[in-house]
Each structure stands twice: as structure tokens, then as C-alpha cells.
Design a protein around this motif. Sequence first.
Motif, PDB file in Angstrom:
ATOM      1  N   THR A 293     -12.962  77.216  -8.587  1.00  0.00           N
ATOM      2  CA  THR A 293     -11.510  77.392  -8.544  1.00  0.00           C
ATOM      3  C   THR A 293     -11.031  78.076  -9.819  1.00  0.00           C
ATOM      4  OG1 THR A 293     -11.288  75.383  -7.231  1.00  0.00           O
ATOM      5  CG2 THR A 293      -9.314  76.177  -8.325  1.00  0.00           C
TER       6      THR A 293
ATOM      7  N   LEU B  65     -12.228  81.670 -10.186  1.00  0.00           N
ATOM      8  CA  LEU B  65     -11.483  82.619  -9.358  1.00  0.00           C
ATOM      9  C   LEU B  65     -10.056  82.817  -9.860  1.00  0.00           C
ATOM     10  CD1 LEU B  65     -12.732  81.745  -5.768  1.00  0.00           C
ATOM     11  CD2 LEU B  65     -13.255  83.754  -7.146  1.00  0.00           C
TER      12      LEU B  65
ATOM     13  N   PRO C 159      -9.928  86.855  -9.965  1.00  0.00           N
ATOM     14  CA  PRO C 159      -9.692  86.640  -8.531  1.00  0.00           C
ATOM     15  C   PRO C 159     -10.506  87.566  -7.623  1.00  0.00           C
ATOM     16  CG  PRO C 159      -7.664  87.247  -9.696  1.00  0.00           C
ATOM     17  CD  PRO C 159      -8.796  87.451 -10.645  1.00  0.00           C
TER      18      PRO C 159
ATOM     19  N   ARG D 187     -13.514  88.393  -5.954  1.00  0.00           N
ATOM     20  CA  ARG D 187     -14.716  87.601  -5.680  1.00  0.00           C
ATOM     21  C   ARG D 187     -16.004  88.404  -5.753  1.00  0.00           C
ATOM     22  NH1 ARG D 187     -12.102  83.298  -1.333  1.00  0.00           N
ATOM     23  NH2 ARG D 187     -10.230  82.971  -2.594  1.00  0.00           N
TER      24      ARG D 187
ATOM     25  N   ARG E  56     -13.435  85.757   2.639  1.00  0.00           N
ATOM     26  CA  ARG E  56     -12.638  85.152   3.706  1.00  0.00           C
ATOM     27  C   ARG E  56     -12.500  83.646   3.538  1.00  0.00           C
ATOM     28  NH1 ARG E  56     -15.142  89.345   5.901  1.00  0.00           N
ATOM     29  NH2 ARG E  56     -13.906  90.748   7.173  1.00  0.00           N
TER      30      ARG E  56
ATOM     31  N   ASP F  23     -11.506  80.071   2.247  1.00  0.00           N
ATOM     32  CA  ASP F  23     -10.425  79.417   1.515  1.00  0.00           C
ATOM     33  C   ASP F  23     -11.031  78.450   0.516  1.00  0.00           C
ATOM     34  OD1 ASP F  23      -8.418  80.717   2.830  1.00  0.00           O
ATOM     35  OD2 ASP F  23      -8.200  79.196   4.388  1.00  0.00           O
ATOM     36  N   VAL F  24     -10.669  78.610  -0.743  1.00  0.00           N
ATOM     37  CA  VAL F  24     -11.177  77.705  -1.776  1.00  0.00           C
ATOM     38  C   VAL F  24     -10.177  76.571  -1.927  1.00  0.00           C
ATOM     39  CG1 VAL F  24     -11.890  77.504  -4.169  1.00  0.00           C
ATOM     40  CG2 VAL F  24     -12.355  79.594  -2.903  1.00  0.00           C
ATOM     41  N   THR F  25     -10.502  75.441  -1.348  1.00  0.00           N
ATOM     42  CA  THR F  25      -9.564  74.308  -1.338  1.00  0.00           C
ATOM     43  C   THR F  25     -10.072  73.171  -2.199  1.00  0.00           C
ATOM     44  OG1 THR F  25     -10.596  73.539   0.668  1.00  0.00           O
ATOM     45  CG2 THR F  25      -8.561  74.763   0.909  1.00  0.00           C
TER      46      THR F  25
END
Lengths: 307, 266
Positions: free
Chosen positions: B100, B103, B107, B109, B262, B264-266
Motif C-alpha cells: 500500500t 504504491l 503509483p 505499478r 487491475r 484493487d489494493v485493499t
Amino acid sequence: MPAAIEVRGLCKQFGTVKAVVDLDFEVSSGRVTGFLGPNGSGKTTTLRILLGLVSSNAGVATFNGRRYLDLDDPVHHVGSVLEATSFHPTRRAEDHLKTVALAAGIPAGRVAETLELVGLSDVARRRVGKFSLGMRQRLQLATALLGDPEVLILDEPSNGLDPQGIQWLRSFIRHQASLGHAVLVSSHLLAEMEETVDDVVIVSQGRLVLQTTLLDLANRSGSSSGLRIRSPELDRLGSLLEGIPVAYRQVASDTLVIDRATPEWFGPFAAKNQIVLYEVTHERSSLEDVFLDLTQGYEAPVPGAPA
Amino acid sequence: MIASIRSEWLKLRTTAVPWVLAVIAAAVTGLLIVTVFVNGGRGPAGGPGGGPDQRLGTGAVLHTTQQLRNLAGAGISADLFALLLGVLCVTTEFRHKTVTLSLLVNPHRPRMVAAKIVTTALLSIVLAVILLAVTVTGGGIALSAQGGSFTNLLHQVPAVAPGMIVVFALFGVLGVGVGSLITNQVAALIVCLGWFLIVEQIIQGIWNGTTRWLPTGAAAAAANVTRGRGVHVALFNWWEGSLLMLAYGLAFAFLGSAILMRRDVT
């Protein structure tokens, strides 16, 4: 001039769950905006979309008109505190900050500066795995401040802080706003934010319920205040109240509540009519009550219930 | 890019990952040196040249070119550690959710994956050099103690060093590729070890001609040494093997980056 943070028509769906639905709000520089809503109302998802970590299905989320992904050197513009778990446990606090400083071209001296700023200088060489939750939050704040950003995004920053820590966080946030920075701080507790925020963005179930100033919200709560009166002469008081346009209800054998009444009106009224009083309490519904009403009412609208 | 690489190296060296891998790889290599002597030069790579009269204790010492090369290049058998380094460079970030922060700082990737590829390749080369140092010092001491020639051993280093360096760097790249595709640390490690220790053996057993196309075969070609896994088939030449290895690594990294874009980094 575009707003420090602008969210327009934002939508995000995880599988069949609509996490964010057509959300709009703005955050201005020099002000602290509380991003409020119950757990699971889409706050964290919205913040993560803003920061380019989660993709959106529709809408825009920008900083001064630019997406996070399009910012050059994003940590110099936006500092963020997300969850307290994104540390490698064996890494020392200082090294944690240095990994960011190195990658973002921030001079090494700034690391010590930010540690000082959040009061962690003494434990700079300690491994983060040994940190308490409160210390981790401070380290997260230090990380966010490294690039001296003009926008701060804080997701539930008071989680795990003790009362002194919360006090400290409050003054920290106010200080950031006084520097002209925009601060967006999420919380599921309005009470915690009452003394900190200027504006509120209230969400529930991924939708905007209300964006307004704290002042306006406070006025809403003041308007639903009332007087709780304990007296041995309730029958006589009741018949006197029948003659004037006020709403009242008896809540106990010796107690009644008059809606939207003030002590300034009731004191002279009771004296003129020579009513014996044991107790008069001015009840204001707290901001928290307003907040709960707003979010719960939104969550589970009861048909036919008074607005 | 240099800033990102320095940051990646700081991230790695402030965890136990590179140190533990280097120590284990050195220990494994040390053990292999012992077996070289015990087996009288047949060594870990099972190369030719060993004979019964050269066993330890008979007074004979390693002296043929092949024997000395096997000794100097014993570290090549630890090439999987470069793969693990690459896998852990990526998956540790996902395991501890530090991805997290990474990134937020960077940002883009694919650029993050690229920085990890370069960092891991460089560190893998360092690992190869460390292992060469282990074999030359450890092997040299043992050789000298038995009256062998340390100088002759040193002379074989240029013959094995380039192959080792290329193979380690390529395994590092492959590791980052696999790690960015399979971000779950345990799953990535199981897939890697399962593939190299089990699946490849089975594939080779069923289709004999496939060896040269498999990562191990490509790596063996790149190193220009016979790995001695019991299969003797024609390998590619060293640069064909190197290109194939690189293609594997970059293909995984490309696929991994595309999926990461694609995710989602949650």
C-alpha cells in the motif's frame, strides 16, 4: 480554481456489493473536513479510490483537478494514513521512513524531523513490530508528513490512541489546517471529531447523506432541544401548557418534557404561575444524535415515521 | 529508477529475507564442497572425472580441469535461492501490506515491478559472487590441506563465474515475475518449489525432449554446465538458454504487472 479534493459521481461495486454510489463532495484548503459514516459505509473505499489503490467504476476523484496517478511525486502533494498494519514488523521506524524518503527523493534529514514532529525520536531505532497501536499511528502520520504535502488524508487516525493521543492528534490536525493544508479525516464517531472539523461529509451505505459545515450541523441539533421538568404539580402544569402552542409529553409520574423550549422562556413562565419545581434540565440532542439520526434514518427508512 | 532501486534494497535489507537466504545458500554450498571431496571430484554436479582412487583419504586430490570447475562452481546448485529472493521481494510486501505504502509513493505499478526486477537481479549477482567466494576459500583451504593446488582452482573461476552470474540474475528476474503474478507468499513459494523439485522432473520423465525448453534446462544451458539431474539431452547454447530464461522471467513479470494494474489494493 479546483478544490483541494473533489469527488464527483464516484461509483464502486465489489461483486454485487455497491460500496460507493454516485458520491459527490469537496474538500477545501485550510479546513478540516470530517468524512463521517458508520462502519461499512464506503469511507475507506472512497479514500482508496482517491489514492489510486482501488479502481472506480465511474466518476472522478481528484486533487486540485488531477488524479493521484497523474501527480508527479505524489507524496509531495498528498500525505495519507490508511490502516495501522502496513509495516514490516522487523523494520526499524527510521528505516520505514527512509524507504519512502529514498524512493521519493526526500532528503534524509527530513526523516528525523518528522519523527520529532510526531514525538517518536526516542524510538527511531526500535523495530515497528514492538510498537503499540498508538505509536504506529504516529509513525503513519510521520510517513504522511515526509513530503510536506498540502493535502492530508487520514483514515480513522484516532483508532488505538489513548485520550492524550487523541488530544495530540486534534491539535496536530488543527495545526495542519492552520498552515493552509486541506485535511480529510474519516471517522465513524462524530463525537470524536466535533472539536476538530470545520466541515462534515456524512455518508451511509456508500451514498452522500449531507455535506455541510459543523456549525450548520450544530444548529440542527440545537433546534431539536427540549426541557425536562420534574415537579409535584404536573397536572396543573399540564393544564397551563394546554393553553399555549407547545408540544409536551409526560415521561414519568413526576416528569414531563417540553419540546423546543428554552429555560429563558420556561423560568419566567413557571414563576408567574407559581409552580413548584424540583428540577429543570435543558436537553440538547447532541451532534452524535443528529449524526445517528441522519445515518440510521438513511439506512432504514421507516414508512410513515415523522421526518 | 535509481532512487526506487535504492529504496527496494533498503526495504529488503531491513528484513531478514536476504540475510537468511544468503546464509542458507552459503551453508548449502559449503556442504556441497564437502561432498566434492567425499566423492573425490564427482561432486554435486555429477560431472565426469571422479575415480575410486581419488576418494578422500586415499591421498589423491582433485586435479582435473572438470573436477576443479565442479568445485569452483558448486554454488550454482543454490540458484533457486535467487528465485526465492525475487519471489520474496514482491510477496513480502503483500504479506505485510507494505505494498500500500509502496504504491502511494510510486503509483505506477509496472514501474514498481521493474524496480524490483533490477534490484533482485543485482542482488542475485551479489549472491553468486558470495557463493563463488565461499567455494574458492572453502574449497581452496580443503584442497591445500590435501596438497592440491589452490592456484589451479583459482584458474577455473573465470570459466564458471560468468555462467553463475547470468543464471543467478535470470533466476532473480523469474522470481520477481512469479511473485508479481502470485502475490500470496505461501502459494508463490509452494508453486516455485513444487515446479522445480517435482513438476519439471515429471514433465522431463514423460516428454524427454522438453528439458531444453524448461526453465531448469534453459538455466543449465545459460550456465553452460551439466546440472546432472540424471537427464542428458541436448541443451540450447548459453545465449539461447539465457534468452529463454529472460523470456520466462519477463513474461511472468509482464503478466503479473498487467494483473496488478487491475487489482484493487485493499
